[in-house]
Structures are given as C-alpha cells and as structure tokens.
Design a protein around this motif. Structure first.
Motif, PDB file in Angstrom:
ATOM      1  N   VAL A 151      25.294   1.690  -7.339  1.00 51.37           N
ATOM      2  CA  VAL A 151      23.942   2.113  -7.149  1.00 51.37           C
ATOM      3  C   VAL A 151      23.056   1.595  -8.109  1.00 51.37           C
ATOM      4  O   VAL A 151      21.786   1.235  -7.840  1.00 51.37           O
ATOM      5  N   ALA A 152      23.235   1.772  -9.221  1.00 46.90           N
ATOM      6  CA  ALA A 152      22.389   1.458 -10.448  1.00 46.90           C
ATOM      7  C   ALA A 152      22.345  -0.022 -10.253  1.00 46.90           C
ATOM      8  O   ALA A 152      21.155  -0.508 -10.412  1.00 46.90           O
ATOM      9  N   GLU A 153      23.099  -0.935  -9.904  1.00 43.93           N
ATOM     10  CA  GLU A 153      23.229  -2.251  -9.590  1.00 43.93           C
ATOM     11  C   GLU A 153      22.068  -2.678  -8.638  1.00 43.93           C
ATOM     12  O   GLU A 153      21.339  -3.416  -8.741  1.00 43.93           O
ATOM     13  N   PRO A 156       0.724  -1.436  -0.180  1.00 47.35           N
ATOM     14  CA  PRO A 156       0.141   0.081  -0.001  1.00 47.35           C
ATOM     15  C   PRO A 156       0.678   1.309  -0.080  1.00 47.35           C
ATOM     16  O   PRO A 156       0.272   2.264  -0.294  1.00 47.35           O
ATOM     17  N   LEU A 157       2.300   1.245   0.543  1.00 51.30           N
ATOM     18  CA  LEU A 157       3.087   2.423   0.381  1.00 51.30           C
ATOM     19  C   LEU A 157       3.816   2.617  -0.811  1.00 51.30           C
ATOM     20  O   LEU A 157       4.640   1.564  -1.123  1.00 51.30           O
ATOM     21  N   ALA A 158       3.651   3.649  -1.282  1.00 49.46           N
ATOM     22  CA  ALA A 158       4.544   3.791  -2.730  1.00 49.46           C
ATOM     23  C   ALA A 158       5.331   5.332  -2.335  1.00 49.46           C
ATOM     24  O   ALA A 158       4.866   6.224  -1.704  1.00 49.46           O
ATOM     25  N   ALA A 159       6.530   5.238  -2.935  1.00 54.52           N
ATOM     26  CA  ALA A 159       7.461   6.556  -2.694  1.00 54.52           C
ATOM     27  C   ALA A 159       8.209   6.709  -4.061  1.00 54.52           C
ATOM     28  O   ALA A 159       8.605   5.691  -4.397  1.00 54.52           O
ATOM     29  N   TRP A 160       8.778   7.954  -4.094  1.00 54.38           N
ATOM     30  CA  TRP A 160       9.744   8.142  -4.886  1.00 54.38           C
ATOM     31  C   TRP A 160      11.028   8.611  -4.159  1.00 54.38           C
ATOM     32  O   TRP A 160      10.942   9.247  -3.159  1.00 54.38           O
ATOM     33  N   LEU A 161      12.076   7.889  -4.650  1.00 58.12           N
ATOM     34  CA  LEU A 161      13.490   8.221  -4.101  1.00 58.12           C
ATOM     35  C   LEU A 161      14.198   8.976  -5.135  1.00 58.12           C
ATOM     36  O   LEU A 161      14.230   8.526  -6.149  1.00 58.12           O
ATOM     37  N   ARG A 162      14.763  10.044  -4.495  1.00 54.69           N
ATOM     38  CA  ARG A 162      15.639  10.684  -5.268  1.00 54.69           C
ATOM     39  C   ARG A 162      17.028  10.253  -4.718  1.00 54.69           C
ATOM     40  O   ARG A 162      17.422  10.318  -3.480  1.00 54.69           O
ATOM     41  N   ILE A 163      18.002   9.901  -5.613  1.00 59.59           N
ATOM     42  CA  ILE A 163      19.242   9.248  -5.222  1.00 59.59           C
ATOM     43  C   ILE A 163      20.517   9.951  -5.885  1.00 59.59           C
ATOM     44  O   ILE A 163      20.497  10.046  -6.926  1.00 59.59           O
ATOM     45  N   ARG A 164      21.278  10.193  -4.906  1.00 59.97           N
ATOM     46  CA  ARG A 164      22.721  10.686  -5.496  1.00 59.97           C
ATOM     47  C   ARG A 164      23.605   9.809  -4.925  1.00 59.97           C
ATOM     48  O   ARG A 164      24.110  10.004  -3.798  1.00 59.97           O
ATOM     49  N   GLU A 171      20.983  17.353  -9.767  1.00 60.04           N
ATOM     50  CA  GLU A 171      21.975  17.157  -8.598  1.00 60.04           C
ATOM     51  C   GLU A 171      21.608  15.661  -8.104  1.00 60.04           C
ATOM     52  O   GLU A 171      22.493  15.186  -7.735  1.00 60.04           O
ATOM     53  N   ASP A 172      20.607  15.040  -8.489  1.00 61.33           N
ATOM     54  CA  ASP A 172      20.366  13.605  -8.123  1.00 61.33           C
ATOM     55  C   ASP A 172      20.732  12.890  -9.230  1.00 61.33           C
ATOM     56  O   ASP A 172      20.566  13.489 -10.651  1.00 61.33           O
ATOM     57  N   CYS A 173      21.203  11.583  -9.363  1.00 58.17           N
ATOM     58  CA  CYS A 173      21.438  10.891 -10.738  1.00 58.17           C
ATOM     59  C   CYS A 173      20.236   9.799 -10.923  1.00 58.17           C
ATOM     60  O   CYS A 173      20.063   9.582 -12.028  1.00 58.17           O
ATOM     61  N   PHE A 174      19.457   9.507  -9.871  1.00 59.72           N
ATOM     62  CA  PHE A 174      18.265   8.697 -10.224  1.00 59.72           C
ATOM     63  C   PHE A 174      17.204   9.154  -9.377  1.00 59.72           C
ATOM     64  O   PHE A 174      17.342   9.652  -8.476  1.00 59.72           O
TER      65      PHE A 174
END
Length: 158
Positions: free
Chosen positions: A89-91, A72-80, A108-111
């Motif tokens: 990190v991609a792996e 039920p919980l969805a989130a967006w993560l900005r990852i640097r 600023e963030d890559c992903f």
C-alpha cells in the motif's frame, strides 16, 4: 533561552526571523532579508547556507493552487491495509501522482493521504488502485480554514 541546535551551532533569534521570512516568501532576496535582520548580505547568505547544510531548510518551492491547474477536488483518504499489505500500500501511494502528501499514523488506519483530482470519477479510480490491498474511508475537503503552515518557531527562542 531555549535553543534548537543544528549542525554548526544554535538556531538563534536572527535565524528564526530568517526562517519565518523565507517561509512567508521564499523569493525574498538576501539583501531584503539582511535589512530585515540588521546584518550584512554575506552574513545572511552564510546563515542560510548553514541552515540548508544542517537540514533545517530542506528546500524552496512554489505554492501552486491545484484548482487553477484543473484539480478542483481534494480529499483525505484514511487507509487501512489488509494484513501483510502495508508495504504494498505504501508503494502504491508513492506511485499515485494525485497523492500530494501521506503520513503513516497510529490508530486503526495506517495511512492518511491527501489527494487532488479533477473529478469524482478520478477519485474513484484512485481508490480502486488501493481497494485490492486495503480498506479506505474518504472525506472530500470542502474548505481549509487553516492552510498548511509551519509550527510555531517562536517557542524555540524562549
């Protein structure tokens, strides 16, 4: 008329109608698609095959509601990633099944990654996998006023 080219020719108005119908309901029968566009079933089948072969149609999928399967919980993560850890990190992101989509972006963030989890604790565990290699900023999704959709295809036929 501006046309999108693909392997065996141009995407025309009929192709666009087929693509829109399949995007709305991938289970639409070839016979129904043929009625929609005024062609024979074999002609529609051939058009669909050409669109698949050219990579215009990448596949067909069921649309599953994550809440209905216990997420039920969805989130967006900005990852640097920290310097030198971009590939790692991609792996890690590829190996986390709760991450349902991820884009490498400028800025600023890559992903930017979307994740579906059962609990806040599950989200914390997911973030903990990334922390040794990156900095994260997480936003929990409250609602989605614009659900995932295709970009406008009508512009291609103008």
């Amino acid at each position: 008329m501006k046309r999108l080219r693909y392997g065996s020719g141009d995407v025309d108005g009929v192709d666009l109608k087929l693509l829109e119908a399949l995007a709305a309901d991938a289970r639409t029968s070839v016979a129904e698609l043929a009625r929609m566009v005024g062609l024979s079933s074999p002609s529609v089948s051939e058009r669909i095959r050409r669109l698949e072969d050219a990579g215009v149609i990448e596949g067909y999928a069921a649309k599953i509601n994550p809440k209905a399967i216990g997420l039920p919980l969805a989130a967006w993560l900005r990852i640097r990633p920290i310097p030198g850890q971009l590939r790692k990190v991609a792996e890690i992101l590829r190996d986390i099944p709760e991450v349902t989509e991820c884009d490498r972006v400028t800025g600023e963030d890559c992903f930017i990654a979307r994740a579906h989890v059962a609990t806040v604790e599950g989200l914390e565990q997911l973030i903990d996998k990334l922390i040794p290699y990156s900095m994260t900023n997480t936003s929990i999704i409250q609602s989605s006023p614009v659900p995932r959709r295709l970009p406008p295809m009508k512009a291609l036929s103008d």
